[in-house]
Design an enzyme around this catalytic site. Structure first.
Site, short mmCIF file in Angstrom:
data_model
loop_
_atom_site.label_atom_id
_atom_site.label_comp_id
_atom_site.label_asym_id
_atom_site.label_seq_id
_atom_site.Cartn_x
_atom_site.Cartn_y
_atom_site.Cartn_z
N PRO A 10 0.80 -1.23 0.00
CA PRO A 10 0.00 0.00 0.00
C PRO A 10 0.83 1.28 0.00
O PRO A 10 1.85 1.36 0.68
CB PRO A 10 -0.82 -0.11 1.30
N ASN A 11 0.37 2.21 -0.80
CA ASN A 11 0.92 3.57 -0.92
C ASN A 11 2.23 3.64 -1.68
O ASN A 11 2.73 4.72 -1.97
CB ASN A 11 1.07 4.24 0.47
N ARG A 18 5.27 10.65 -2.84
CA ARG A 18 4.86 10.46 -1.44
C ARG A 18 6.02 10.81 -0.51
O ARG A 18 7.10 10.21 -0.63
CB ARG A 18 4.50 8.98 -1.27
N TYR A 23 11.01 8.89 1.27
CA TYR A 23 11.03 7.84 0.25
C TYR A 23 11.70 8.24 -1.07
O TYR A 23 11.80 7.43 -1.98
CB TYR A 23 9.59 7.36 -0.03
N ASN A 72 8.04 -5.50 -0.45
CA ASN A 72 7.86 -4.35 0.43
C ASN A 72 6.38 -4.28 0.73
O ASN A 72 5.58 -3.80 -0.09
CB ASN A 72 8.35 -3.06 -0.22
N ALA A 75 2.79 -0.72 5.07
CA ALA A 75 2.27 -0.76 6.45
C ALA A 75 1.71 -2.13 6.83
O ALA A 75 1.61 -2.45 8.02
CB ALA A 75 1.21 0.32 6.63
N GLU A 96 12.13 -9.50 2.68
CA GLU A 96 11.39 -8.30 3.11
C GLU A 96 12.29 -7.09 2.90
O GLU A 96 13.44 -7.10 3.33
CB GLU A 96 11.02 -8.44 4.60
N HIS A 98 12.51 -2.63 2.99
CA HIS A 98 11.95 -1.32 3.29
C HIS A 98 12.91 -0.25 2.78
O HIS A 98 14.13 -0.39 2.92
CB HIS A 98 11.74 -1.14 4.80
N ARG A 105 12.19 5.13 13.09
CA ARG A 105 10.91 5.84 12.94
C ARG A 105 9.96 5.50 14.10
O ARG A 105 10.41 5.06 15.15
CB ARG A 105 10.32 5.50 11.56
C1 DQA Z 1 8.00 1.11 4.23
C2 DQA Z 1 7.99 1.35 5.75
C3 DQA Z 1 6.58 1.13 6.31
O1 DQA Z 1 6.57 1.36 7.70
C4 DQA Z 1 5.60 2.09 5.65
O2 DQA Z 1 4.30 1.84 6.11
C5 DQA Z 1 5.66 2.05 4.17
C6 DQA Z 1 6.97 1.97 3.52
C7 DQA Z 1 9.37 1.44 3.62
O3 DQA Z 1 9.62 1.00 2.51
O4 DQA Z 1 10.18 2.14 4.24
O5 DQA Z 1 4.65 2.19 3.50
O6 DQA Z 1 7.73 -0.25 3.99
#
Ligand code: DQA
Length: 138
Positions: A10-11, A18, A23, A72, A75, A96, A98, A105
């Protein structure tokens, strides 16, 4: 050719727009062009969804035929036992990733529901986190 699937949750469709201070300014499509050129021996496909169940369906679909999945989960990393179970259910190793260093954070980002089901975790190197995961699949 190794078949590698990158899954973004998501996102992450908004990468480049964003929260650029967190990011970065690069869209995932532009970054994908770069890594495809840098890993000519990989067949890299990518998938993005904002919907938890669609991410699970994609893991099921690719998880017995791909050589690796870079995930990735955004959230959902911090909330989804269902994603944990999906990763455990398939045979393809999942890494995994990020973009940000989640441990610097908010506290709610410090726990991963999926890490224990994954082959490894890479966090905090910006978009290069994906590249490092691809290196790990060598
Ligand atoms: C993320 C870190 C997550 O906490 C966050 O919700 C994201 C992006 C990252 O790539 O740093 O959407 O996965």
């Amino acid at each position: 050719m190794k078949k590698i699937l990158i899954i973004n949750g998501p996102n992450l469709n908004l990468l480049g727009r964003r929260e650029p201070d967190v990011y970065g300014n690069t869209s995932f499509e532009a970054y994908l062009d770069q890594i495809r050129a840098d890993f000519p021996l990989y067949e890299i496909t990518s998938y993005q969804s904002n919907i938890e169940g669609e991410l699970i369906n994609k893991i099921h679909e690719a998880g017995f035929s791909s050589d690796g999945i870079v995930l990735n989960a955004g959230a959902y990393t911090h909330t989804s036992i269902a994603l944990h179970d999906a990763i455990r259910a398939v045979t393809t190793p999942v890494i995994e990733v990020h973009i940000s260093n989640v441990y610097t954070r908010e506290a709610f980002r410090h726990h991963s529901c999926i890490a224990a089901a994954c082959r490894g975790v890479i966090a905090g190197f910006g978009l290069a986190s994906y590249r490092l995961a691809l290196e790990a699949f060598k």
